[in-house]
Design a protein around this motif. Structure first.
Motif, PDB file in Angstrom:
ATOM      1  N   PHE A 111      10.841  -0.785  -7.098  1.00 45.48           N
ATOM      2  CA  PHE A 111      11.027  -2.101  -7.683  1.00 45.48           C
ATOM      3  C   PHE A 111       9.811  -2.985  -7.410  1.00 45.48           C
ATOM      4  CE2 PHE A 111      15.212  -0.438  -6.580  1.00 45.48           C
ATOM      5  CZ  PHE A 111      15.904  -0.581  -7.774  1.00 45.48           C
ATOM      6  N   VAL A 112       9.636  -3.973  -8.304  1.00 44.67           N
ATOM      7  CA  VAL A 112       8.638  -5.020  -8.112  1.00 44.67           C
ATOM      8  C   VAL A 112       9.362  -6.351  -8.187  1.00 44.67           C
ATOM      9  CG1 VAL A 112       6.577  -6.133  -9.038  1.00 44.67           C
ATOM     10  CG2 VAL A 112       6.785  -3.653  -9.134  1.00 44.67           C
TER      11      VAL A 112
ATOM     12  N   LEU B  29       0.671   2.751  -6.721  1.00 44.57           N
ATOM     13  CA  LEU B  29       0.721   1.782  -7.819  1.00 44.57           C
ATOM     14  C   LEU B  29       0.077   0.457  -7.430  1.00 44.57           C
ATOM     15  CD1 LEU B  29       4.435   2.357  -8.916  1.00 44.57           C
ATOM     16  CD2 LEU B  29       2.381   3.403  -9.911  1.00 44.57           C
ATOM     17  N   LEU B  30      -0.347  -0.276  -8.459  1.00 42.63           N
ATOM     18  CA  LEU B  30      -0.909  -1.610  -8.279  1.00 42.63           C
ATOM     19  C   LEU B  30      -0.279  -2.537  -9.307  1.00 42.63           C
ATOM     20  CD1 LEU B  30      -3.066  -3.560  -7.033  1.00 42.63           C
ATOM     21  CD2 LEU B  30      -4.598  -2.808  -8.872  1.00 42.63           C
TER      22      LEU B  30
ATOM     23  N   LEU C  58       3.981 -11.425  -5.475  1.00 45.43           N
ATOM     24  CA  LEU C  58       4.186 -10.221  -6.275  1.00 45.43           C
ATOM     25  C   LEU C  58       4.160  -9.039  -5.314  1.00 45.43           C
ATOM     26  CD1 LEU C  58       4.431  -9.071  -9.193  1.00 45.43           C
ATOM     27  CD2 LEU C  58       1.932  -8.886  -9.198  1.00 45.43           C
ATOM     28  N   ASN C  59       5.313  -8.420  -5.071  1.00 51.30           N
ATOM     29  CA  ASN C  59       5.412  -7.356  -4.070  1.00 51.30           C
ATOM     30  C   ASN C  59       6.295  -6.220  -4.547  1.00 51.30           C
ATOM     31  OD1 ASN C  59       3.971  -8.569  -1.699  1.00 51.30           O
ATOM     32  ND2 ASN C  59       5.559 -10.131  -1.926  1.00 51.30           N
ATOM     33  N   PHE C  60       5.941  -5.011  -4.111  1.00 46.93           N
ATOM     34  CA  PHE C  60       6.777  -3.838  -4.330  1.00 46.93           C
ATOM     35  C   PHE C  60       7.809  -3.741  -3.219  1.00 46.93           C
ATOM     36  CE2 PHE C  60       3.066  -2.648  -6.791  1.00 46.93           C
ATOM     37  CZ  PHE C  60       3.584  -1.907  -7.847  1.00 46.93           C
TER      38      PHE C  60
ATOM     39  N   ASN D  65      -0.963  -6.639  -5.952  1.00 50.65           N
ATOM     40  CA  ASN D  65      -0.480  -5.993  -4.737  1.00 50.65           C
ATOM     41  C   ASN D  65      -0.268  -4.509  -4.967  1.00 50.65           C
ATOM     42  OD1 ASN D  65       0.256  -6.143  -2.006  1.00 50.65           O
ATOM     43  ND2 ASN D  65       1.433  -8.010  -2.376  1.00 50.65           N
ATOM     44  N   PHE D  66      -0.559  -3.725  -3.909  1.00 55.26           N
ATOM     45  CA  PHE D  66      -0.319  -2.284  -3.949  1.00 55.26           C
ATOM     46  C   PHE D  66       1.126  -1.986  -3.545  1.00 55.26           C
ATOM     47  CE2 PHE D  66      -4.963  -2.178  -3.250  1.00 55.26           C
ATOM     48  CZ  PHE D  66      -5.335  -1.280  -4.251  1.00 55.26           C
TER      49      PHE D  66
END
Length: 474
Positions: A239-240, A193-194, A231-233, A186-187
């Motif tokens: 934060f992730v 970021l990735l 999986l997320n920002f 995920n971006f």
């Protein structure tokens, strides 16, 4: 969902819940249709639309607009583009095989099949580009940033991915993120970021989209073959958050200095040799990146010296685990393992909250203290399984007698004349008596896409997201 994920997430709650692009809305998909909710506060979740027409697989809303991309179980090859506030289907497309995922932003709509990806201009649904003959991607894994960068796996043997510029139809960067095949990516909200995870699931990596350099490496846990559910920002990109088939949700903190250091690196070729030796082996996902390069813990010289001092007393892999991989900044302990959660971090009433949408049909809201982390506490749970009271239910109008073919097809709504053949055929030589119908559905599409932009994140403005000029791809 891949075969591995199906085995790991054995307790199917019957619901699929997904958030929109800025986490201000969510869709609840089930066998009886789909429903849309707006997230106004911790204590209030407003249902804004309810459909009971048929078994739904996918329902993706574009931000706070009226546009929803819908795929049903009865017609898994067909994408329906709907204006839910009007209760109307604007147009639909047939694809060569089952649609596995759909991604949206303000300029692009991406449809992912098992071996191909189709990219549309969202303002007129014109097909701009298609990526075919891909490595099998049975889970439809891909992600689209607000800057129209598209990332998708290119190998079934390792965690290699391609970053594709969907705005200009150009291949930008190929990156080997893991030794094992990818399970999540995920971006960040700002597209800088990735984040990636492999089928092993023990390590989360964060890369700089600009040059492919590794920014962080986080250790989620020590269990093998853990399946990552989401999986997320966070919207602030600080934060992730990662969920898996275990009972713990992990929140990792991004170091801004690590991002700056990664962005200054001019080429991934410079560090190619170093990455071959410093990137983790997915046999145990234990080797980290060099802290001096800004990709490990922020210990600097002191941590490096301490690591060397104890090397003779501890195995190398233990030293690497301890000193070069960042641990969770905060965690959530769930009541039971095995359920799939979609986890995001968003602002509710000016406070950062963790939102966990579970396949059991509940939305769980947790507190989060960004100053100290630690364990997050449950503060509210919302039952999204049944329609709320006082909601006007509107059924989506469907098309009849539409056959799936081996080519991409488009049709108008039921009230308009159908457009047979390929979409290219529609654009060429259409009769004058159909110009009005075409104009009507194009107007509905533009109206559905447009919406008042809520300035909740500084980067989200017209300067960074200008109107996109349609591009013809032969």
């Amino acid at each position: 969902m891949s075969d591995i994920s199906q085995k790991c997430f054995g307790k199917n709650g019957g619901f699929s819940i997904s958030f929109n692009q800025d986490y201000t809305s969510l869709s609840v998909v089930s066998r009886t249709g789909y429903r849309l909710f707006s997230l106004a506060s911790v204590d209030r979740v407003d249902e804004i639309f309810c459909s009971h027409d048929e078994d739904t697989k996918i329902a993706e809303r574009l931000f706070s607009s009226s546009l929803v991309a819908v795929v049903t179980a009865s017609e898994p090859n067909k994408l329906k583009v709907c204006h839910f506030k009007k209760g109307a289907e604007i147009c639909n497309y047939g694809y060569p095989s089952e649609i596995l995922s759909v991604k949206l932003n303000r300029s692009r709509l991406v449809v992912c099949l098992v071996d191909s990806i189709y990219i549309h201009n969202i303002r007129d649904m014109r097909l701009l580009h298609s990526i075919k003959n891909m490595a099998p991607n049975p889970s439809g894994l891909c992600t689209l940033s607000l800057l129209s960068h598209l990332a998708y796996p290119v190998s079934t043997e390792c965690g290699e991915l391609q970053i594709f510029d969907a705005a200009n139809q150009l291949r930008r960067l190929k990156l080997k993120a893991h030794d094992s095949p990818l399970s999540a990516l995920n971006f960040s909200y700002n597209g800088v970021l990735l984040a990636t995870a492999s089928e092993k699931g023990t390590v989360i990596r964060v890369f700089c989209v600009k040059n492919g350099q590794k920014v962080h490496e986080f250790r989620r846990g020590v269990k093998r073959h853990v399946s990552i559910g989401s999986l997320n920002f966070s919207t602030c990109a600080n934060f992730v958050v990662a969920s898996s088939n275990t009972e713990t949700v992990h929140i990792f903190r991004i170091d801004p200095k690590a991002i700056e250091q990664a962005e200054r690196r001019q080429s991934i070729a410079v560090d190619a040799a170093a990455s071959n030796t410093s990137s983790s082996s997915d046999d145990d996902e234990s080797n980290g990146s060099d802290p001096a390069n800004g990709a490990g813990t922020a210990g600097g010289w002191g941590m490096g010296f301490l690591a060397k001092a104890v090397t003779s007393y501890l195995p190398t892999n233990v030293v690497t685990d301890v000193f070069t991989q960042d641990r969770a900044y905060a965690t959530i302990q769930l009541a039971e393992a095995g359920l799939r959660y979609e986890c995001v971090m968003a602002k509710l009433e000016k406070e950062t909250r963790l939102l966990l949408a579970c396949e059991d049909g509940f939305l769980y809201i947790y507190s989060f203290e960004d100053s100290k982390g630690g364990e997050c506490k449950l503060i509210r749970a919302h039952d999204l399984r049944t329609p709320l009271h006082g909601i006007t239910e509107v059924d989506i109008v469907g098309n009849e007698n539409d056959e799936n073919t081996n080519s991409l097809n488009v049709n108008m709504t039921k009230s308009m004349m159908p457009a047979p053949g390929t979409y290219a055929g529609v654009l060429k030589g259409r009769p004058a008596d159909r110009m009005s119908a075409d104009s009507d559905w194009c107007h509905d599409l533009r109206e559905a896409v447009e919406y008042p932009v809520k300035v909740t994140v500084p980067i989200y403005d017209e300067m960074q997201f200008p109107p996109v000029t349609p591009i013809t791809v032969e």
